[in-house]
Design an enzyme around this catalytic site. Structure first.
Site, short mmCIF file in Angstrom:
data_model
loop_
_atom_site.label_atom_id
_atom_site.label_comp_id
_atom_site.label_asym_id
_atom_site.label_seq_id
_atom_site.Cartn_x
_atom_site.Cartn_y
_atom_site.Cartn_z
N GLY A 1 0.80 -1.21 0.00
CA GLY A 1 0.00 0.00 0.00
C GLY A 1 0.83 1.26 0.00
O GLY A 1 0.38 2.31 -0.41
N TYR A 2 2.08 1.17 0.48
CA TYR A 2 2.92 2.35 0.59
C TYR A 2 4.03 2.40 -0.46
O TYR A 2 4.65 3.44 -0.64
CB TYR A 2 3.57 2.41 1.97
CG TYR A 2 2.57 2.49 3.09
CD1 TYR A 2 1.71 3.57 3.20
CD2 TYR A 2 2.46 1.46 4.01
CE1 TYR A 2 0.79 3.64 4.22
CE2 TYR A 2 1.54 1.52 5.04
CZ TYR A 2 0.70 2.62 5.14
OH TYR A 2 -0.21 2.68 6.16
N ASP B 1 -1.69 -1.94 10.52
CA ASP B 1 -1.99 -2.75 9.32
C ASP B 1 -1.52 -4.19 9.51
O ASP B 1 -0.81 -4.75 8.68
CB ASP B 1 -1.33 -2.13 8.08
CG ASP B 1 -1.86 -2.74 6.78
OD1 ASP B 1 -2.90 -3.43 6.83
OD2 ASP B 1 -1.24 -2.53 5.72
#
Length: 898
Positions: free
Chosen positions: A639-640, A755
């Site tokens: 996601g990053y 997360d």
């Protein structure tokens, strides 16, 4: 009166009662009444077997207890002699003084073993196993001089093993395994000269193996596995001439394997696996002609594989993987006609695969992965009709895939990846009607994918990536209705995407990147890195997919035209990191030198820090190691950012996460302060962050490299999931809990992960869990409050974040609960998340919710799985204030698990 005090009072009362009553030729009415009084104090389940215990008239001479009461046996004089209440569902334990046989196994007894047990001097058999008994083993147990069998395994006993057990010189069987016993193994156990079987495995015992065990010359079975034993294997064990089974695996034993072990001629099973043993494998191993099982895996053994293995004609299982063995595989191993499972992967074996392996007609699994093997795959493998799994990946094998492999019609798994195989894929693959995992990636295989691929109807994973396959994808691929993952990337395939995939079921992960395919994406999406022509006409169901920023690549010799590579990927796919490495001391630096290629930090805000690598590393080293972040080095998308594998020095890898452009503009001073804190984290269950770089071109984080990859990759694969047995899964959950405890309670200020998901849990070479991405969300959100945007992976986010948007440690606790359930179920719990906190403990058992891809757990392991499910239920409470802390969860796991 507390239950424990009531228990001791009842025991004392019964012992006094039974010591003063006379014997009756037709049965003892007083004894019967004493048992009835005891029964009245118990919690008896409905329809219990003890319902046969009913009152008898005072004037009766009927011997009801001796003839019709469940579990009661009398002697010739009519006195109760044996009490066998196994599996009767009792909740407490009571003892009688005259008994010679006591079996209370497989009930629900709790509490402690009272010291009054030492008064039962006539007892010969004591079975208390498979209950919930806790506390220490009383030293008074050593008073039972007549005892021949003592089984108290699979309980929750703690403390040390009493040295008084050395007084039980009549003992034949001593089973203490599956508890939480600690401390040293008493040297006094060497006095038990009559002992046939000794099992103290699956505890927390430490110290060395006492040499006094060499006095147990009648011993047939010695199990010391799954403890924390250290030091060498005593040479005195050579005296155990009657020994049939020896298992000291999963400890921390060191030194070499004693050469005297080859004199144990009756030995059938020798397990030395997962220790720190070094030196060579015994050259005289061939003397153990009765051996059927040999495992020395997971040590530091070196040298050659002894050719004397050829004398072990009864050998079924031979495990030598994960060592440092060198040299060729002896041709003589082809004489082991009984061999069914041979694994020597993860060594430094060289030479070619012996043609004589074709004689191993009983072989079911052969694993030679990750060695230095050369030459061709022997066509003689075609003779092994029994072959189920063949692993040859990660070598330097050349030539073509032999047609004769098609004769292995029972093949379920074939992995030939990462070699230099050439030629085409033979049409004979159509004979593999049972195969469900096929990996031929990273070779030089060319020509067309044969249409016979459509006959592999049980195939769940197919990887043909990184080859030179050409022409169109055969339409027969649509017959692979069991397919879950398909990777055809990095080839030269052409033709229409839709023509090949329209008939496939929904939800398949497909990677077609870096080919010459064209046309619309079909309805069966979940395409990963799907490469199509520029200006594609996307169609079909792509709901929930994320269109990542396009990569614009210039065509050769044409500066005015570009080729559009559209990347489609599932949202928030976690980084997949592979490999294991350790580096040196922390050294934090900033780059300040000016150069045209590398502007100063005063002008651009560029910073660089790599904190744990032995050797000078600079920005350009990262670019060189990844070929300027070339796609070929990509090992995962998160996601990053995108994760790349980088070899900074020979055989020393790191994982580099290049941040997405939207995350690169951060407050550098705050960011660097956070990096300094996070790089000081050192915990065995957290992936090490080595450093950070903020550059005018790229910003990235540098992490430890884990070769097993993500927990998600294992759980999503039917093949890999079978590697995770129940003990591994329980230990994975325990490792995640330990890592979160460190972050929440041992870091100042505490670190909230935000997360936790199976994509962000990585596994090292021993399947131990490591939390990854543990600092990314903290680094990227530097405001001082806990208010934040919703971060995390859908399906793992605590419900309060949806409306309060407040992140705290209880959000991580919820996510941990989801992951723990998913580890046990083998799949995401989905809608079960909302009902699981309300389900009864009786429903939360492996038979109802456990992963069906692996065999059901044994009785001793099942209680551990139940504990994980019970704790998960508490973690998933919708009210965050009612969730336990990770400290509480970890404490219970450490107390009640192995």
């Amino acid at each position: 009166m507390s239950s424990s005090n009531l228990l001791l009072f009842s025991i004392s009362l019964l012992i006094i009662t039974f010591s003063v009553i006379p014997n009756f030729t037709s049965g003892s009415l007083e004894e019967a009444n004493a048992l009835l009084k005891w029964k009245a104090s118990l919690e008896i389940p409905k329809n219990s077997l003890l319902s046969s215990w009913i009152s008898i008239p005072l004037n009766s001479s009927a011997s009801v207890p001796c003839t019709s009461w469940f579990g009661v046996v009398c002697n010739a004089g009519g006195s109760i002699q044996k009490l066998n209440l196994t599996s009767s569902g009792l909740m407490e334990i009571q003892l009688l003084s005259k008994l010679v046989y006591l079996d209370f196994s497989k009930n629900k007894f709790s509490g402690v073993i009272p010291p009054e047990i030492g008064n039962m001097h006539q007892l010969t058999i004591l079975y208390l196993h498979s209950n919930n008994i806790s506390g220490p083993i009383p030293i008074e147990l050593g008073n039972l001089k007549s005892l021949t069998e003592c089984k108290v395994y699979n309980n929750q006993l703690s403390g040390s093993i009493p040295s008084s057990l050395g007084n039980l010189t009549s003992l034949n069987i001593l089973y203490l395994y599956g508890n939480q016993l600690s401390g040293h193994i008493p040297i006094e156990l060497g006095n038990l000269k009559s002992l046939n079987k000794l099992d103290v495995g699956e505890n927390q015992l430490s110290g060395s193996i006492p040499s006094s065990l060499g006095n147990l010359t009648s011993l047939n079975v010695l199990y010391l596995f799954l403890n924390q034993l250290t030091g060498p294997i005593p040479i005195e064990l050579e005296n155990l001439k009657s020994l049939v089974e020896l298992d000291v695996g999963d400890n921390q034993l060191s030194g070499s394997i004693p050469s005297s072990l080859v004199n144990l001629s009756n030995l059938q099973s020798l397990i030395l696996s997962v220790n720190k043993l070094s030196g060579p494998i015994l050259s005289g191993i061939g003397k153990l002609k009765s051996l059927t099982h040999l495992s020395v895996r997971g040590n530091h053994l070196s040298g050659f594989i002894p050719s004397s293995f050829s004398d072990l004609r009864s050998l079924n299982l031979l495990y030598m993987h994960h060592n440092e063995l060198v040299g060729p595989i002896p041709n003589e191993l082809g004489k082991l006609k009984s061999l069914t499972d041979f694994q020597v992967n993860n060594n430094q074996i060289s030479g070619s695969i012996p043609l004589e392996f074709g004689n191993l007609t009983q072989l079911r699994r052969l694993n030679l992965c990750l060695n230095h093997l050369v030459g061709e795959i022997p066509k003689e493998f075609g003779k092994i009709k029994s072959m189920l799994e063949l692993y040859l990946a990660g070598n330097q094998l050349s030539g073509v895939i032999p047609l004769e492999l098609g004769f292995c019609e029972l093949l379920e798994v074939l992995d030939l990846s990462k070699n230099i195989l050439n030629g085409s894929i033979s049409r004979s693959i159509g004979q593999w009607s049972q195969i469900h995992y096929l990996n031929l990636s990273n070779n030089k295989i060319s020509e067309k994918i044969p249409s016979e691929i459509g006959k592999l109807v049980h195939l769940t994973e197919l990887d043909l990536s990184h080859n030179v396959l050409t022409k169109e994808i055969p339409s027969e691929v649509q017959s692979l209705q069991s397919l879950q993952k398909l990777d055809l990337s990095h080839n030269r395939l052409s033709g229409s995407i839709a023509d090949a995939f329209t008939g496939l079921p929904n939800g398949i992960d497909i990677n077609l990147s870096y080919n010459e395919l064209s046309g619309p994406v079909p309805h069966c999406a979940n395409f990963v890195n799907a490469s199509v022509e520029s200006n594609p006409d996307l169609c079909g169901n792509i709901t929930g997919l994320k269109l990542c920023p396009s990569q614009i690549m210039k065509k050769k010799n044409d500066p005015f035209h570009h080729k559009l590579i559209l990347v489609i990927t599932l949202p928030l796919i976690g980084a997949v990191l592979l490999g294991v490495c350790t580096y040196g001391l922390i050294a934090y630096q900033q780059q300040k030198k000016k150069s045209p290629q590398k502007p100063s930090d005063e002008e651009t805000g560029d910073y660089f820090s790599i904190t744990g690598f032995d050797g000078k590393v600079v920005y350009v080293d990262i670019l060189r190691a990844t070929n300027d972040f070339d796609e070929a080095y990509c090992i995962g998308i998160g996601g990053y950012g995108i994760v790349y594998k980088a070899e900074l020095q020979p055989n020393k890898m790191v994982a580099v996460k290049k941040l997405h452009s939207s995350f690169e503009n951060v407050d550098h001073n705050g960011f660097l302060n956070e990096v300094r804190a996070l790089t000081n984290i050192r915990h065995r269950n957290i992936v090490k962050l080595y450093g950070y770089c903020s550059h005018v071109r790229h910003s990235f984080l540098i992490y430890e490299y884990l070769e097993k990859g993500s927990l998600g990759s294992f759980l999503r694969s039917d093949v890999l999931a079978k590697e995770l047995d129940w003990l591994k899964r329980v230990n994975i959950v325990k490792g995640i809990a330990n890592g979160l405890v460190y972050m929440h309670h041992d870091c100042s200020p505490p670190i909230i992960h935000r997360d936790i998901s199976i994509a962000n849990i990585l596994l090292d070479s021993d399947y131990e869990a490591r939390i990854s991405d543990f600092g990314t969300s903290k680094l990227l959100k530097l405001d001082s409050s806990n208010w934040t945007v919703i971060a995390g992976t859908y399906g793992y986010i605590a419900p309060e974040l949806a409306f309060m948007m407040v992140a705290n440690e209880k959000c991580d606790v919820y996510s941990f609960g989801v992951v723990a359930v998913e580890v046990i179920m083998g799949r995401h719990p989905g809608e079960l998340l909302t009902t699981l906190p309300t389900l009864s403990a009786d429903h939360l058992v492996p038979t109802n919710v456990g992963d069906s891809r692996i065999p059901p757990p044994s009785f001793e392991v099942e209680k551990q799985v139940k504990l994980v499910l019970s704790l998960s239920r508490a973690c998933l409470n919708s009210n965050p204030h009612e969730r336990p802390t990770m400290q509480h969860v970890s404490n219970l796991l450490m107390k009640d698990l192995l």
